[in-house]
Scaffold this active site. Structure first.
Site, PDB file in Angstrom:
ATOM      1  N   PRO A  22       2.798  -5.554   3.340  1.00 11.37           N
ATOM      2  CA  PRO A  22       1.881  -6.563   3.879  1.00 11.37           C
ATOM      3  C   PRO A  22       2.163  -7.922   3.263  1.00 11.37           C
ATOM      4  CG  PRO A  22       0.770  -5.159   2.285  1.00 11.37           C
ATOM      5  CD  PRO A  22       2.113  -4.554   2.495  1.00 11.37           C
ATOM      6  N   GLY A  33       3.927 -10.126  -3.021  1.00  5.78           N
ATOM      7  CA  GLY A  33       4.970 -10.448  -3.993  1.00  5.78           C
ATOM      8  C   GLY A  33       6.377 -10.044  -3.617  1.00  5.78           C
ATOM      9  N   LYS A  34       6.690  -9.889  -2.331  1.00  6.66           N
ATOM     10  CA  LYS A  34       8.033  -9.453  -1.932  1.00  6.66           C
ATOM     11  C   LYS A  34       9.085 -10.504  -2.311  1.00  6.66           C
ATOM     12  CE  LYS A  34       6.936  -8.829   2.430  1.00  6.66           C
ATOM     13  NZ  LYS A  34       5.494  -9.132   2.385  1.00  6.66           N
ATOM     14  N   SER A  43      -3.250  12.459  13.917  1.00  4.38           N
ATOM     15  CA  SER A  43      -3.744  12.721  12.567  1.00  4.38           C
ATOM     16  C   SER A  43      -5.245  12.977  12.510  1.00  4.38           C
ATOM     17  CB  SER A  43      -3.393  11.553  11.651  1.00  4.38           C
ATOM     18  OG  SER A  43      -3.975  10.354  12.123  1.00  4.38           O
ATOM     19  N   LYS A  54      -2.773   5.787   3.857  1.00  8.72           N
ATOM     20  CA  LYS A  54      -4.075   6.430   4.054  1.00  8.72           C
ATOM     21  C   LYS A  54      -4.763   6.709   2.718  1.00  8.72           C
ATOM     22  CE  LYS A  54      -2.809   8.512   8.485  1.00  8.72           C
ATOM     23  NZ  LYS A  54      -2.471   9.754   9.208  1.00  8.72           N
TER      24      LYS A  54
END
Length: 641
Positions: free
Chosen positions: A205, A209-210, A544, A587
């Site tokens: 997201p 910090g990528k 799911s 999840k």
């Protein structure tokens, strides 16, 4: 002159002229005078001598003088014929015509020479002026009053500074400062601190910090043993959304382009000689280092394919129809670029917020994949405290906790703190030490129209027909509230209703649940009116929710309460087996956000659970019976009653 001669002749009676020898003599004398004035005396004598007419011109005989006059005017030395007396009037008329033409031509020539002389004088003055300007340029340079004024304005602007951006101050500078991404950062370092560094794709997201992690990772591995990166290895950063493919190849900042002589941009000396000029791109700027492309999933597909070719060749090649390899005027550096290409040996790191399935398969096959995760509340709180230290401010004790309730990304958390810091500074301009209070933070949150990321946390109680499922959207997991209710209906005429907005997967889950419940209890749901609802109308794109739906219907049918601090995920088969699903890590993260104590997942998904997971219990289950033993808790049921 012809007009003067004509006027003079017209004043004399033509009949008298034909018979008057004295008149002829005067006319011949007048014509010799005109020729003398036209050529000049000396030149007339030389011309007569050359034409062998000098003796005739000086003769006392009229016919000989006329013959000499005719030879001079016609410029014909072969004319030896002496005219007869009766021919003299006609010959004189012809001579007058010829002399008139000579004088008219001379007048035109004089006029043209005068015009030419004037033009030459003007051009001479322009040429002298141009030489003077060139001399001034060579001696004085390109500067003038206007350019020097603009230079002074720029110099003055350079003396004004508003300090650094707050994000420059708060950006992590070391690996230890990157919070909540320990596994991802370790993966980055492992792939760079090796003699064989790998191209990488970073998923996650925004604001976690990528980009910072990639930059810090390069600085960390520089000059380490076995690392190919030198101390001055470049880190070139570019946004993929700004990179577009130019089909004309006129400009390409990523791969490089050629400025042909007809296009603006070629150097003047190259354009004059018709030599194209290659311009190296970012792939060459990143040679020996890292090319970081943020939002690489937004790149133009054609440009991305060309980038993949550069990754394979480790060179960027140029082409131009104007390039002539046999031209001796082509500089060696241009010839080398066209013949061998520009060096482009770098490590590609692409970051994206997209799902891996949405990216180019050819790109994914060339890159290792690293996943960044959303930040947990404790990570956001750590970032806030760390930022407070860097800003030199004191924080009220509950400030980090408040901010962590509203955001799950470090960049946004720092932005809120920076705004609160500015508000506190504005309210207390005289205080040297700034203290950020909860009131400052809430004021910023209200002005930004932010709402808590988590509206409600789970409770340790039990309910009938209500279970917590798990969903995932992008890189964010969330808890789904699934509820069911049953009513006794007419035998075989019962109905099953569910959210149409939940999608076809939810409908299939309900039908599978009906088969499993009949197998477990012997009850046919066609004898009941069953209503299944997903609170909030969430759309379920995968299978799911099958296990959760089955448990909710079973609870409603048998009136057995379900624990509300347990969340479940997994597909249910008609045989009651729990099948694996995707997005397990996300999840689990969503469950932790609302303080779920236990998560039930398919047994085959245990490999997706991180080993360093803390703060939540993850239980693998194979069948519906195993899941029931964890969600139907008799002790909690008694306590809640």
């Amino acid at each position: 002159m012809k007009g003067i001669l004509t006027k003079w002749l017209n004043q004399t009676n033509l009949g008298d002229r034909l018979q008057d020898e004295e008149e002829w003599i005067r006319e011949v004398e007048a014509l010799y005078v005109l020729l003398s004035n036209y050529y000049g005396t000396d030149k007339l004598v030389l011309k007569a001598s050359r034409l062998e007419a000098l003796k005739l011109m000086r003769s006392d005989e009229l016919v000989e003088r006329v013959a000499g006059l005719r030879k001079i005017v016609s410029d014909d030395p072969t004319d030896q014929q002496i005219p007869k007396m009766q021919e003299i009037p006609q010959i004189l008329d012809e001579i007058e015509e010829q002399i008139a033409d000579l004088i008219a031509r001379r007048a035109v020539e004089d006029r043209l020479e005068r015009v030419v002389s004037e033009k030459m004088q003007e051009r001479h003055q322009d040429y002298v002026k141009e030489i003077k300007m060139n001399v001034l340029k060579e001696t004085a340079g390109p500067e003038n009053a206007q350019t020097l004024k603009k230079l002074a304005i720029l110099e003055k602007m350079n003396t004004v500074s508003l300090k650094r951006s707050a994000f420059d101050v708060l950006r992590p500078q070391t690996v230890e400062e990157i919070v909540g991404q320990e596994s991802a950062v370790q993966a980055l370092l492992a792939k760079l601190a090796t003699p064989y560094p790998q191209h990488m794709l970073i998923y996650g997201p925004p604001g976690v910090g990528k980009t910072t992690a990639a930059r810090v990772a390069l600085e960390t591995v520089k000059n380490r043993p076995y690392s190919p990166f030198t101390k001055d290895a470049p880190f070139i950063e570019v946004d993929g959304t700004t990179l577009r493919w130019d089909p004309r190849d006129v400009t390409n900042p990523l791969l490089g382009s050629v400025h042909d002589p007809i296009y603006q941009g070629a150097k003047h000396d190259l354009a004059d000689t018709g030599i194209p000029e290659p311009k190296m791109g970012l792939v060459s700027d990143a040679h020996g280092g890292i090319l970081f492309i943020d939002e690489i999933g937004e790149m133009d597909p054609l440009l991305l394919n060309k980038l993949l070719k550069v990754l394979e060749d480790k060179r960027a090649f140029f082409d131009s129809s104007y390039y002539d390899p046999g031209n001796s005027q082509v500089p060696q550096w241009i010839k080398k670029l066209f013949d061998e290409g520009a060096p482009a040996d770098f490590v590609l790191i692409g970051a994206t917020t997209r799902d891996p399935a949405e990216l180019n398969p050819a790109l994914r096959s060339r890159c290792s994949e690293v996943f960044f995760v959303p930040l947990e509340p404790r990570d956001v709180q750590h970032i806030i405290r760390q930022a407070g230290d860097k800003l030199g401010v004191s924080l009220e004790d509950n400030v980090p906790e408040i901010i962590s309730e509203y955001v799950i990304e470090g960049r946004k958390a720092n932005s809120i703190l920076t705004d609160a810091y500015g508000l506190a500074r504005y309210r207390n301009p005289e205080q040297e030490e700034v203290r950020v209070t909860s009131e400052d933070v809430y004021e910023v949150l209200r002005s930004a129209r932010l709402t808590p990321f988590i509206f409600r946390k789970v409770q340790s109680n039990v309910e009938i027909g209500r279970v917590l499922g798990l969903g995932v959207a992008g890189f964010l997991g969330s808890v789904l509230e699934i509820e069911a209710i049953t009513f006794t209906g007419q035998d075989g005429k019962g109905t099953i209703r569910f959210n149409e907005t939940a999608g076809s997967m939810a409908r299939d889950a309900v039908f599978n649940a009906a088969a499993v419940i009949r197998d477990l209890t012997g009850e046919d749901l066609r004898n009941y009116d069953v209503h299944v609802n997903i609170i909030g109308g969430a759309k379920i794109d995968g299978p799911s929710a099958g296990l959760a739906t089955t448990l909710a219907i079973y609870s409603a049918l048998k009136k057995q309460p379900l624990r509300q601090d347990v969340a479940v995920t997994g597909e249910i088969s008609i045989q009651g087996k729990v099948k694996p699903v995707g997005g397990i890590y996300e999840k689990i993260f969503g469950a932790k956000q609302v303080e779920v104590r236990k998560v039930l997942i398919p047994f085959e998904n245990m490999a997706d659970v991180p080993q360093s997971l803390q703060g939540i219990e993850v239980v693998p289950v194979r069948t519906i019976e195993e899941a029931m033993s964890h969600v139907f808790d008799i002790q909690i049921f008694k306590y809640s009653m």
